[in-house]
Scaffold this motif. Structure first.
Motif, PDB file in Angstrom:
ATOM      1  N   LEU A 102      57.040  -3.911 -82.570  1.00 26.40           N
ATOM      2  CA  LEU A 102      57.765  -4.708 -83.557  1.00 26.40           C
ATOM      3  C   LEU A 102      58.871  -5.517 -82.888  1.00 26.40           C
ATOM      4  O   LEU A 102      59.033  -6.707 -83.152  1.00 26.40           O
ATOM      5  CB  LEU A 102      58.349  -3.812 -84.647  1.00 26.40           C
ATOM      6  CG  LEU A 102      59.211  -4.521 -85.693  1.00 26.40           C
ATOM      7  CD1 LEU A 102      58.384  -5.552 -86.455  1.00 26.40           C
ATOM      8  CD2 LEU A 102      59.822  -3.509 -86.634  1.00 26.40           C
ATOM      9  N   CYS A 103      59.624  -4.879 -81.998  1.00 22.76           N
ATOM     10  CA  CYS A 103      60.703  -5.582 -81.289  1.00 22.76           C
ATOM     11  C   CYS A 103      60.154  -6.751 -80.494  1.00 22.76           C
ATOM     12  O   CYS A 103      60.722  -7.848 -80.515  1.00 22.76           O
ATOM     13  CB  CYS A 103      61.450  -4.631 -80.362  1.00 22.76           C
ATOM     14  SG  CYS A 103      62.473  -3.416 -81.211  1.00 22.76           S
ATOM     15  N   ARG A 104      59.057  -6.546 -79.802  1.00 24.15           N
ATOM     16  CA  ARG A 104      58.462  -7.641 -79.017  1.00 24.15           C
ATOM     17  C   ARG A 104      57.981  -8.777 -79.910  1.00 24.15           C
ATOM     18  O   ARG A 104      58.124  -9.942 -79.568  1.00 24.15           O
ATOM     19  CB  ARG A 104      57.320  -7.105 -78.161  1.00 24.15           C
ATOM     20  CG  ARG A 104      57.820  -6.289 -77.007  1.00 24.15           C
ATOM     21  CD  ARG A 104      56.723  -5.926 -76.057  1.00 24.15           C
ATOM     22  NE  ARG A 104      57.271  -5.113 -74.982  1.00 24.15           N
ATOM     23  CZ  ARG A 104      56.595  -4.185 -74.350  1.00 24.15           C
ATOM     24  NH1 ARG A 104      55.334  -3.953 -74.670  1.00 24.15           N
ATOM     25  NH2 ARG A 104      57.159  -3.482 -73.404  1.00 24.15           N
ATOM     26  N   CYS A 105      57.427  -8.442 -81.057  1.00 24.99           N
ATOM     27  CA  CYS A 105      56.965  -9.478 -81.985  1.00 24.99           C
ATOM     28  C   CYS A 105      58.139 -10.287 -82.526  1.00 24.99           C
ATOM     29  O   CYS A 105      58.072 -11.519 -82.598  1.00 24.99           O
ATOM     30  CB  CYS A 105      56.176  -8.849 -83.135  1.00 24.99           C
ATOM     31  SG  CYS A 105      54.571  -8.195 -82.664  1.00 24.99           S
ATOM     32  N   VAL A 106      59.207  -9.611 -82.904  1.00 23.69           N
ATOM     33  CA  VAL A 106      60.391 -10.306 -83.419  1.00 23.69           C
ATOM     34  C   VAL A 106      61.019 -11.156 -82.320  1.00 23.69           C
ATOM     35  O   VAL A 106      61.399 -12.305 -82.550  1.00 23.69           O
ATOM     36  CB  VAL A 106      61.406  -9.316 -84.020  1.00 23.69           C
ATOM     37  CG1 VAL A 106      62.716 -10.007 -84.356  1.00 23.69           C
ATOM     38  CG2 VAL A 106      60.824  -8.650 -85.258  1.00 23.69           C
ATOM     39  N   GLU A 107      61.123 -10.617 -81.111  1.00 26.66           N
ATOM     40  CA  GLU A 107      61.674 -11.395 -80.004  1.00 26.66           C
ATOM     41  C   GLU A 107      60.841 -12.632 -79.735  1.00 26.66           C
ATOM     42  O   GLU A 107      61.371 -13.717 -79.492  1.00 26.66           O
ATOM     43  CB  GLU A 107      61.782 -10.533 -78.753  1.00 26.66           C
ATOM     44  CG  GLU A 107      62.900  -9.523 -78.838  1.00 26.66           C
ATOM     45  CD  GLU A 107      62.886  -8.497 -77.712  1.00 26.66           C
ATOM     46  OE1 GLU A 107      61.907  -8.456 -76.939  1.00 26.66           O
ATOM     47  OE2 GLU A 107      63.858  -7.739 -77.626  1.00 26.66           O
ATOM     48  N   SER A 108      59.526 -12.497 -79.790  1.00 27.32           N
ATOM     49  CA  SER A 108      58.640 -13.641 -79.602  1.00 27.32           C
ATOM     50  C   SER A 108      58.875 -14.698 -80.681  1.00 27.32           C
ATOM     51  O   SER A 108      58.929 -15.894 -80.388  1.00 27.32           O
ATOM     52  CB  SER A 108      57.182 -13.173 -79.624  1.00 27.32           C
ATOM     53  OG  SER A 108      56.311 -14.275 -79.593  1.00 27.32           O
ATOM     54  N   ALA A 109      59.026 -14.254 -81.907  1.00 27.98           N
ATOM     55  CA  ALA A 109      59.293 -15.194 -83.007  1.00 27.98           C
ATOM     56  C   ALA A 109      60.642 -15.879 -82.812  1.00 27.98           C
ATOM     57  O   ALA A 109      60.779 -17.086 -83.061  1.00 27.98           O
ATOM     58  CB  ALA A 109      59.257 -14.458 -84.346  1.00 27.98           C
ATOM     59  N   MET A 110      61.652 -15.137 -82.364  1.00 27.74           N
ATOM     60  CA  MET A 110      62.976 -15.720 -82.140  1.00 27.74           C
ATOM     61  C   MET A 110      62.943 -16.771 -81.037  1.00 27.74           C
ATOM     62  O   MET A 110      63.624 -17.784 -81.114  1.00 27.74           O
ATOM     63  CB  MET A 110      63.986 -14.626 -81.785  1.00 27.74           C
ATOM     64  CG  MET A 110      64.332 -13.701 -82.925  1.00 27.74           C
ATOM     65  SD  MET A 110      65.346 -14.468 -84.198  1.00 27.74           S
ATOM     66  CE  MET A 110      66.904 -14.596 -83.339  1.00 27.74           C
ATOM     67  N   ARG A 139      58.818 -15.240 -90.441  1.00 30.79           N
ATOM     68  CA  ARG A 139      57.757 -14.644 -91.272  1.00 30.79           C
ATOM     69  C   ARG A 139      56.420 -15.315 -91.007  1.00 30.79           C
ATOM     70  O   ARG A 139      55.379 -14.645 -90.940  1.00 30.79           O
ATOM     71  CB  ARG A 139      58.124 -14.774 -92.759  1.00 30.79           C
ATOM     72  CG  ARG A 139      59.154 -13.797 -93.190  1.00 30.79           C
ATOM     73  CD  ARG A 139      59.415 -13.921 -94.663  1.00 30.79           C
ATOM     74  NE  ARG A 139      60.315 -12.862 -95.062  1.00 30.79           N
ATOM     75  CZ  ARG A 139      61.060 -12.894 -96.131  1.00 30.79           C
ATOM     76  NH1 ARG A 139      61.015 -13.936 -96.935  1.00 30.79           N
ATOM     77  NH2 ARG A 139      61.854 -11.891 -96.423  1.00 30.79           N
ATOM     78  N   LYS A 140      56.435 -16.625 -90.866  1.00 30.64           N
ATOM     79  CA  LYS A 140      55.195 -17.358 -90.603  1.00 30.64           C
ATOM     80  C   LYS A 140      54.625 -16.925 -89.240  1.00 30.64           C
ATOM     81  O   LYS A 140      53.426 -16.681 -89.108  1.00 30.64           O
ATOM     82  CB  LYS A 140      55.467 -18.866 -90.602  1.00 30.64           C
ATOM     83  CG  LYS A 140      54.225 -19.708 -90.518  1.00 30.64           C
ATOM     84  CD  LYS A 140      54.549 -21.187 -90.567  1.00 30.64           C
ATOM     85  CE  LYS A 140      54.901 -21.573 -91.984  1.00 30.64           C
ATOM     86  NZ  LYS A 140      55.087 -23.031 -92.141  1.00 30.64           N
ATOM     87  N   HIS A 141      55.491 -16.803 -88.247  1.00 32.54           N
ATOM     88  CA  HIS A 141      55.042 -16.395 -86.914  1.00 32.54           C
ATOM     89  C   HIS A 141      54.470 -14.973 -86.948  1.00 32.54           C
ATOM     90  O   HIS A 141      53.487 -14.677 -86.248  1.00 32.54           O
ATOM     91  CB  HIS A 141      56.214 -16.450 -85.914  1.00 32.54           C
ATOM     92  CG  HIS A 141      55.846 -15.988 -84.548  1.00 32.54           C
ATOM     93  ND1 HIS A 141      55.111 -16.757 -83.672  1.00 32.54           N
ATOM     94  CD2 HIS A 141      56.084 -14.819 -83.897  1.00 32.54           C
ATOM     95  CE1 HIS A 141      54.913 -16.086 -82.565  1.00 32.54           C
ATOM     96  NE2 HIS A 141      55.495 -14.900 -82.667  1.00 32.54           N
ATOM     97  N   LEU A 142      55.055 -14.103 -87.758  1.00 30.73           N
ATOM     98  CA  LEU A 142      54.594 -12.722 -87.855  1.00 30.73           C
ATOM     99  C   LEU A 142      53.499 -12.543 -88.908  1.00 30.73           C
ATOM    100  O   LEU A 142      53.080 -11.422 -89.175  1.00 30.73           O
ATOM    101  CB  LEU A 142      55.773 -11.789 -88.192  1.00 30.73           C
ATOM    102  CG  LEU A 142      56.887 -11.725 -87.148  1.00 30.73           C
ATOM    103  CD1 LEU A 142      58.044 -10.881 -87.662  1.00 30.73           C
ATOM    104  CD2 LEU A 142      56.367 -11.195 -85.826  1.00 30.73           C
ATOM    105  N   ASN A 143      53.072 -13.651 -89.500  1.00 30.66           N
ATOM    106  CA  ASN A 143      52.047 -13.649 -90.550  1.00 30.66           C
ATOM    107  C   ASN A 143      52.462 -12.788 -91.739  1.00 30.66           C
ATOM    108  O   ASN A 143      51.677 -12.021 -92.301  1.00 30.66           O
ATOM    109  CB  ASN A 143      50.708 -13.164 -90.022  1.00 30.66           C
ATOM    110  CG  ASN A 143      50.121 -14.124 -89.014  1.00 30.66           C
ATOM    111  OD1 ASN A 143      50.202 -15.341 -89.192  1.00 30.66           O
ATOM    112  ND2 ASN A 143      49.562 -13.594 -87.954  1.00 30.66           N
ATOM    113  N   LEU A 144      53.738 -12.913 -92.140  1.00 29.66           N
ATOM    114  CA  LEU A 144      54.259 -12.159 -93.292  1.00 29.66           C
ATOM    115  C   LEU A 144      54.478 -13.039 -94.510  1.00 29.66           C
ATOM    116  O   LEU A 144      54.957 -12.563 -95.512  1.00 29.66           O
ATOM    117  CB  LEU A 144      55.579 -11.471 -92.923  1.00 29.66           C
ATOM    118  CG  LEU A 144      55.519 -10.457 -91.801  1.00 29.66           C
ATOM    119  CD1 LEU A 144      56.912  -9.965 -91.455  1.00 29.66           C
ATOM    120  CD2 LEU A 144      54.624  -9.292 -92.185  1.00 29.66           C
TER     121      LEU A 144
END
Length: 161
Positions: free
Chosen positions: A100-108, A155-160
Motif C-alpha cells: 500500500l505504501c509503495r502504491c501511494v508513493e507511486s501515485a504521489m 484515487r484514479k492512479h490507485l483505481n479507487l
C-alpha cells in the motif's frame, strides 16, 4: 514548550518535508530552520506556541530551499521530489502495508509538485489548509482545491474512483 517532545512529534515530518524539497540538503534545511526558530523565540519575534513554531519551521525550510535553488524555477514552483529510494511513509509492519505504501508513493510521484506538497503537508504534516496557505503563500481556497484535485488523481492512479 517542551522542545524534546515537540521534536519527537514533528522532527521526522519536518525532515520528510525537507527531503522532498532537496534530498541532498535535507539535514541542513531542517537544522537552519530550527536554529532560526530558536533565535526568533529568543528575540521575541516568535511565541513558544508549538503550532506557531511548526508553521515558522515549515516556512523556513521552504524558503531556504528556494534560496538554495536560486529562487524559483521557470514555473515559479519548487519541484517536490518524491523519491522511491527514500520512502517517506515510514516503516511498514507487514507485506500488505508495504505494498500500500509503495502504491501511494507511486501515485504521489505522478502528482504535480504543488499538489504533492499540499497533500504531504496536510496528511503527513498534520497542517490545516489555512496553515498550509500561510506556509506556501497561497489562499486557503487554492490550497483546498489542490488537495481535492490531488486526491482525485491519487484515487484514479490507485483505481479507487
Amino acid at each position: 514548550m517542551d522542545w524534546r517532545a515537540w521534536l519527537e512529534t514533528y522532527g521526522s515530518r519536518l525532515y520528510a518535508y525537507a527531503n522532498g524539497l532537496d534530498v541532498n540538503e535535507a539535514d541542513d534545511l531542517v537544522q537552519k530552520a530550527l536554529m532560526g526558530a530558536v533565535k526568533a523565540v529568543r528575540d521575541g519575534r516568535l511565541t513558544t506556541n508549538g503550532d506557531d513554531v511548526l508553521r515558522y519551521v515549515y516556512t523556513s525550510i521552504r524558503n531556504a530551499a528556494y534560496r538554495h535553488f536560486g529562487n524559483r524555477n521557470r514555473r515559479g514552483r519548487l519541484d517536490y521530489a518524491w523519491s522511491a529510494e527514500q520512502p517517506w511513509l515510514g516503516g511498514a509492519e507487514d507485506a500488505e502495508r508495504t505494498l500500500l505504501c509503495r502504491c501511494v508513493e507511486s501515485a504521489m510521484q505522478k502528482l504535480p509538485p504543488a499538489y504533492a506538497e499540499v497533500v504531504f503537508l496536510h496528511l503527513w504534516g498534520g497542517q490545516s489548509f489555512r496553515v498550509i496557505g500561510d506556509i506556501l503563500g497561497e489562499g486557503t481556497s487554492t490550497v483546498s482545491s489542490r488537495y481535492l484535485y490531488a486526491i482525485t488523481l491519487i484515487r484514479k492512479h490507485l483505481n479507487l474512483s
